[in-house]
Scaffold this motif. Sequence first.
Motif, short mmCIF file in Angstrom:
data_model
loop_
_atom_site.label_atom_id
_atom_site.label_comp_id
_atom_site.label_asym_id
_atom_site.label_seq_id
_atom_site.Cartn_x
_atom_site.Cartn_y
_atom_site.Cartn_z
N ALA A 157 0.83 -1.21 0.00
CA ALA A 157 0.00 0.00 0.00
C ALA A 157 0.87 1.26 0.00
O ALA A 157 0.56 2.24 -0.69
CB ALA A 157 -0.93 0.00 1.21
N ALA A 158 1.94 1.24 0.77
CA ALA A 158 2.85 2.39 0.81
C ALA A 158 3.47 2.64 -0.56
O ALA A 158 3.65 3.79 -0.98
CB ALA A 158 3.92 2.17 1.87
N ARG A 159 3.80 1.56 -1.27
CA ARG A 159 4.38 1.71 -2.60
C ARG A 159 3.35 2.28 -3.59
O ARG A 159 3.71 3.05 -4.50
CB ARG A 159 4.94 0.38 -3.10
CG ARG A 159 6.15 -0.10 -2.30
CD ARG A 159 6.90 -1.24 -2.96
NE ARG A 159 7.97 -1.70 -2.10
CZ ARG A 159 9.14 -1.08 -1.95
NH1 ARG A 159 9.38 0.03 -2.64
NH2 ARG A 159 10.07 -1.57 -1.15
N VAL A 160 2.09 1.91 -3.41
CA VAL A 160 1.04 2.51 -4.24
C VAL A 160 0.97 4.01 -3.99
O VAL A 160 0.89 4.82 -4.93
CB VAL A 160 -0.32 1.84 -3.95
CG1 VAL A 160 -1.45 2.61 -4.63
CG2 VAL A 160 -0.32 0.39 -4.46
N LEU A 161 1.01 4.41 -2.73
CA LEU A 161 0.99 5.84 -2.41
C LEU A 161 2.20 6.54 -2.99
O LEU A 161 2.09 7.66 -3.52
CB LEU A 161 0.97 6.03 -0.89
CG LEU A 161 -0.31 5.63 -0.15
CD1 LEU A 161 -0.18 5.93 1.34
CD2 LEU A 161 -1.52 6.34 -0.71
N ASP A 162 3.37 5.91 -2.89
CA ASP A 162 4.58 6.52 -3.46
C ASP A 162 4.47 6.68 -4.97
O ASP A 162 4.86 7.71 -5.54
CB ASP A 162 5.81 5.67 -3.12
CG ASP A 162 6.27 5.86 -1.69
OD1 ASP A 162 6.09 6.96 -1.15
OD2 ASP A 162 6.81 4.89 -1.11
N GLU A 163 3.90 5.67 -5.62
CA GLU A 163 3.73 5.73 -7.08
C GLU A 163 2.86 6.91 -7.49
O GLU A 163 3.22 7.69 -8.39
CB GLU A 163 3.12 4.43 -7.58
CG GLU A 163 2.79 4.41 -9.07
CD GLU A 163 1.94 3.22 -9.48
OE1 GLU A 163 1.34 3.28 -10.57
OE2 GLU A 163 1.85 2.24 -8.70
N PHE A 164 1.72 7.06 -6.81
CA PHE A 164 0.79 8.12 -7.20
C PHE A 164 1.29 9.49 -6.74
O PHE A 164 1.09 10.50 -7.42
CB PHE A 164 -0.60 7.84 -6.64
CG PHE A 164 -1.25 6.62 -7.25
CD1 PHE A 164 -1.02 6.28 -8.56
CD2 PHE A 164 -2.08 5.81 -6.49
CE1 PHE A 164 -1.62 5.16 -9.14
CE2 PHE A 164 -2.68 4.69 -7.04
CZ PHE A 164 -2.45 4.37 -8.37
#
Length: 411
Positions: free
Chosen positions: A314-321
């Motif tokens: 989930a943290a990587r999704v936030l970083d991506e966006f």
Amino acid sequence: MAETDVADQQQTDAHARAVRVIADDAQAIAVAHELARRIAAGASERDRERRLPREEIEWFSQSGLWGITVPKAYGGAGVSFVTLTEVIKIVSAADPSLGQLPQNHFGLVDVIVLTGTEEQKRYFFAEILAGKRFGNGFSEKGTKNVLDLRTTVRRDGDDYVIDGTKFYSTGALFAHYVPVLGLDEERKAWLAYIPKGTAGLEVIDDWSGFGQRTTASGTVTLEDVRVPASHVLPAQRVSDEPTLNGPVSQIIQAAIDAGIAKAAIADTLEFVRTRARPWVDSGVDKAGDDPLTLREIGRLHIQLHAAEALLERAARVLDEFSAKGATTEDDVARASVAVGEAKVLTTEIALLAGEKLFELAGTQSTLNEHNFDRHWRNARTHTLHDPVRWKYHLVGNYYLNGVKPARHAWN
């Protein structure tokens, strides 16, 4: 001198000392481990005695960790969400009350990033890097739901005037600014970042929850509180527009629960290794060789690692966006769902680990001297922040019906 005056003076003296400015993600992780070792030693006693962590929170903010999400352009480390969640998890495993204290602070830093003017960003980011802390005045008791607010904000010349009463005000007692959420006459939401000591602002230490005992999550009252327009931000924008503020707030909550689970499992392992007895029918000499105990220890670790994996995902999704600079409605929906999935598992392992500790460690582990019940109490109290049963609904509705989650701080 009154006790509160002494505490205020100690806080002032502490902030006269230099505050570290963390440079990058690696330093943030290293400092978190350093701080965790320092605060873990007295965590059980603070919980048992409900001793507020006035000194410990100074260590925390002087460490520089409260400033790690300030953007690099303003002198901060601008760490990734992967790093932020890891920092919160590390600190929460040592003391989840201290781990929870900056949760709203980080969400409020994000509000400044998203809605602040250039002048507001320069001012508040400098304050944060100097060690200043945000508390919160968001939620209220006795209303229809968490979004039903009675606190009012009205413009009066160059100022705004705020009236109302807040509860669940985690960190407000230790804060240099108490950001308060209120509605104007058009029911639009505003956040007023109110400096400590402002006339009409009172923070009351009346939190009596059986868990997270030292978060001071009590009452804030506001009576004709005046704050300059430079300290007021349009909170409505973080939900009216597609932003990651909701998922950011939620992922920090999930990281706190993962930290609680890690601490409970660590205490379980230590007690089973050193104090617990095997069951009489097991045919083994040590509790650590009991086959049914081994099964449950394996189950705890599998579920913890699954929760941590979804948390990192989930943290990587936030970083991506976040790296895109501008998020779409689809981005925010995907982020909310990813964080919701992680929050389901972090909630469940925190509660399970707190309960399994006693089953596996045995009756001796319930003695008051160990204070092991704090793990379950902390997990049960903190996970009530928003009901995980609605995360299942959110995730299922998204995948089956393509329904995007509502945008607010609880999604």
